[in-house]
Design a protein around this motif. Structure first.
Motif, PDB file in Angstrom:
ATOM      1  N   ASP A 187       0.833  -1.196   0.000  1.00 56.73           N
ATOM      2  CA  ASP A 187       0.000   0.000   0.000  1.00 56.73           C
ATOM      3  C   ASP A 187       0.873   1.253   0.000  1.00 56.73           C
ATOM      4  O   ASP A 187       2.106   1.170  -0.053  1.00 56.73           O
ATOM      5  CB  ASP A 187      -1.002  -0.018   1.157  1.00 56.73           C
ATOM      6  CG  ASP A 187      -0.368   0.033   2.534  1.00 56.73           C
ATOM      7  OD1 ASP A 187       0.823   0.389   2.661  1.00 56.73           O
ATOM      8  OD2 ASP A 187      -1.083  -0.294   3.511  1.00 56.73           O
ATOM      9  N   ASP A 246       3.059  -1.155   3.456  1.00 56.54           N
ATOM     10  CA  ASP A 246       2.638  -2.394   4.105  1.00 56.54           C
ATOM     11  C   ASP A 246       2.371  -3.452   3.044  1.00 56.54           C
ATOM     12  O   ASP A 246       1.558  -3.237   2.136  1.00 56.54           O
ATOM     13  CB  ASP A 246       1.378  -2.153   4.948  1.00 56.54           C
ATOM     14  CG  ASP A 246       1.634  -1.191   6.097  1.00 56.54           C
ATOM     15  OD1 ASP A 246       2.733  -1.257   6.680  1.00 56.54           O
ATOM     16  OD2 ASP A 246       0.737  -0.377   6.391  1.00 56.54           O
ATOM     17  N   TRP A 272       1.299  -7.036   1.034  1.00 51.36           N
ATOM     18  CA  TRP A 272       0.156  -7.939   0.946  1.00 51.36           C
ATOM     19  C   TRP A 272       0.406  -8.884  -0.220  1.00 51.36           C
ATOM     20  O   TRP A 272       0.902  -8.475  -1.260  1.00 51.36           O
ATOM     21  CB  TRP A 272      -1.132  -7.163   0.718  1.00 51.36           C
ATOM     22  CG  TRP A 272      -2.359  -8.014   0.773  1.00 51.36           C
ATOM     23  CD1 TRP A 272      -3.152  -8.384  -0.271  1.00 51.36           C
ATOM     24  CD2 TRP A 272      -2.936  -8.616   1.938  1.00 51.36           C
ATOM     25  NE1 TRP A 272      -4.188  -9.168   0.172  1.00 51.36           N
ATOM     26  CE2 TRP A 272      -4.073  -9.329   1.537  1.00 51.36           C
ATOM     27  CE3 TRP A 272      -2.587  -8.609   3.288  1.00 51.36           C
ATOM     28  CZ2 TRP A 272      -4.874 -10.036   2.412  1.00 51.36           C
ATOM     29  CZ3 TRP A 272      -3.387  -9.315   4.165  1.00 51.36           C
ATOM     30  CH2 TRP A 272      -4.519 -10.014   3.731  1.00 51.36           C
ATOM     31  N   THR A 301      -1.501 -12.076  -2.527  1.00 48.57           N
ATOM     32  CA  THR A 301      -2.763 -12.758  -2.793  1.00 48.57           C
ATOM     33  C   THR A 301      -2.672 -13.549  -4.095  1.00 48.57           C
ATOM     34  O   THR A 301      -2.034 -13.110  -5.039  1.00 48.57           O
ATOM     35  CB  THR A 301      -3.937 -11.750  -2.854  1.00 48.57           C
ATOM     36  OG1 THR A 301      -5.165 -12.441  -2.804  1.00 48.57           O
ATOM     37  CG2 THR A 301      -3.872 -10.888  -4.083  1.00 48.57           C
ATOM     38  N   THR A 347     -10.727  -4.645  -3.258  1.00 48.30           N
ATOM     39  CA  THR A 347      -9.871  -5.618  -2.578  1.00 48.30           C
ATOM     40  C   THR A 347      -8.541  -4.973  -2.209  1.00 48.30           C
ATOM     41  O   THR A 347      -8.126  -3.981  -2.819  1.00 48.30           O
ATOM     42  CB  THR A 347      -9.605  -6.847  -3.471  1.00 48.30           C
ATOM     43  OG1 THR A 347      -8.944  -6.410  -4.650  1.00 48.30           O
ATOM     44  CG2 THR A 347     -10.892  -7.585  -3.795  1.00 48.30           C
ATOM     45  N   ARG A 348      -7.898  -5.545  -1.224  1.00 51.91           N
ATOM     46  CA  ARG A 348      -6.638  -4.962  -0.747  1.00 51.91           C
ATOM     47  C   ARG A 348      -5.581  -4.910  -1.848  1.00 51.91           C
ATOM     48  O   ARG A 348      -4.895  -3.908  -2.011  1.00 51.91           O
ATOM     49  CB  ARG A 348      -6.134  -5.742   0.468  1.00 51.91           C
ATOM     50  CG  ARG A 348      -4.950  -5.108   1.131  1.00 51.91           C
ATOM     51  CD  ARG A 348      -4.710  -5.707   2.484  1.00 51.91           C
ATOM     52  NE  ARG A 348      -3.501  -5.180   3.085  1.00 51.91           N
ATOM     53  CZ  ARG A 348      -3.034  -5.564   4.241  1.00 51.91           C
ATOM     54  NH1 ARG A 348      -3.678  -6.456   4.958  1.00 51.91           N
ATOM     55  NH2 ARG A 348      -1.926  -5.039   4.724  1.00 51.91           N
ATOM     56  N   HIS A 349      -5.455  -5.986  -2.625  1.00 53.06           N
ATOM     57  CA  HIS A 349      -4.436  -5.970  -3.681  1.00 53.06           C
ATOM     58  C   HIS A 349      -4.787  -4.967  -4.783  1.00 53.06           C
ATOM     59  O   HIS A 349      -3.898  -4.346  -5.358  1.00 53.06           O
ATOM     60  CB  HIS A 349      -4.194  -7.373  -4.247  1.00 53.06           C
ATOM     61  CG  HIS A 349      -5.384  -8.036  -4.838  1.00 53.06           C
ATOM     62  ND1 HIS A 349      -6.330  -8.675  -4.083  1.00 53.06           N
ATOM     63  CD2 HIS A 349      -5.785  -8.162  -6.118  1.00 53.06           C
ATOM     64  CE1 HIS A 349      -7.261  -9.178  -4.875  1.00 53.06           C
ATOM     65  NE2 HIS A 349      -6.954  -8.875  -6.120  1.00 53.06           N
ATOM     66  N   THR A 403      -6.461  -2.070  -4.379  1.00 55.87           N
ATOM     67  CA  THR A 403      -6.146  -0.724  -3.886  1.00 55.87           C
ATOM     68  C   THR A 403      -4.633  -0.531  -3.770  1.00 55.87           C
ATOM     69  O   THR A 403      -4.122   0.564  -3.988  1.00 55.87           O
ATOM     70  CB  THR A 403      -6.843  -0.430  -2.542  1.00 55.87           C
ATOM     71  OG1 THR A 403      -6.461  -1.406  -1.579  1.00 55.87           O
ATOM     72  CG2 THR A 403      -8.352  -0.439  -2.698  1.00 55.87           C
ATOM     73  N   ASN A 404      -3.918  -1.602  -3.457  1.00 51.30           N
ATOM     74  CA  ASN A 404      -2.453  -1.498  -3.390  1.00 51.30           C
ATOM     75  C   ASN A 404      -1.851  -1.158  -4.749  1.00 51.30           C
ATOM     76  O   ASN A 404      -0.994  -0.273  -4.844  1.00 51.30           O
ATOM     77  CB  ASN A 404      -1.832  -2.796  -2.872  1.00 51.30           C
ATOM     78  CG  ASN A 404      -1.984  -2.968  -1.382  1.00 51.30           C
ATOM     79  OD1 ASN A 404      -2.499  -2.106  -0.685  1.00 51.30           O
ATOM     80  ND2 ASN A 404      -1.551  -4.112  -0.891  1.00 51.30           N
TER      81      ASN A 404
END
Length: 166
Positions: free
Chosen positions: A38, A42, A44, A46, A65-67, A69-70
């Motif tokens: 991010d 941080d 991540w 997946t 999803t987190r990936h 937005t990253n």
């Protein structure tokens, strides 16, 4: 006279040539592991089901999803594709990549969707059409363009860069 191409390695065999190994793992792989970070750094990781054409890897994800937005915050990603199932001989085969990722821009959407759709149909899955990856649909097309590709040396965790025209 042009020599006949070598037959592909038999399933489960370990090719001697790094380029052959890399191509085989990428062609046979179903999922890539996307390592992203991010805006604060941080990390991540997946797995995503993917399709490939050349150095471009294409997948579908939800925007929130987190990936997803990253990669919107930092386009630099790491990718690994493992041979599955991993053989028990202690010699897993994998391809590691450095890439730039992001949501597919509108100008490339139909081309990338065709890549993803071909793989989906080849796997016996439903066809992919634009209405599945544009608003109001929740899913979007993402892609990564590989800049560097690596394989591991046999029996050691040392990466060797592959000069590969995918």
């Amino acid at each position: 006279m042009t020599p006949a191409p070598e037959p592909p390695p038999s399933p489960g065999s370990v090719p001697d040539d790094d380029a052959v190994l890399a191509r085989q793992v990428l062609d046979d792989g179903k999922y890539l592991v996307l390592a992203s970070a991010d805006a604060e750094g941080d990390p991540w990781a997946t797995p995503v089901w993917f399709a490939r054409e050349g150095r471009e890897l294409v997948w579908v994800s939800r925007l929130g999803t987190r990936h997803s937005t990253n990669v919107a915050a930092r386009s630099a990603v790491g990718i690994v594709v493992f041979e599955t199932p991993v053989p028990v001989d202690g010699r897993p085969r994998a391809v590691y990549a450095e890439a730039t990722a992001g949501e597919v821009p509108e100008a490339d959407r139909e081309r990338c969707l065709a890549i993803f759709d071909r793989r989906s149909r080849a796997e016996g899955l439903a066809p992919w059409t634009l209405d599945r990856v544009v608003a109001p649909a929740e899913l979007r097309l993402f892609h990564a363009v590989v800049s560097r590709l690596f394989v591991l040396e046999p029996d050691r965790d040392v990466r060797r860069e592959v000069d590969l025209d995918l």
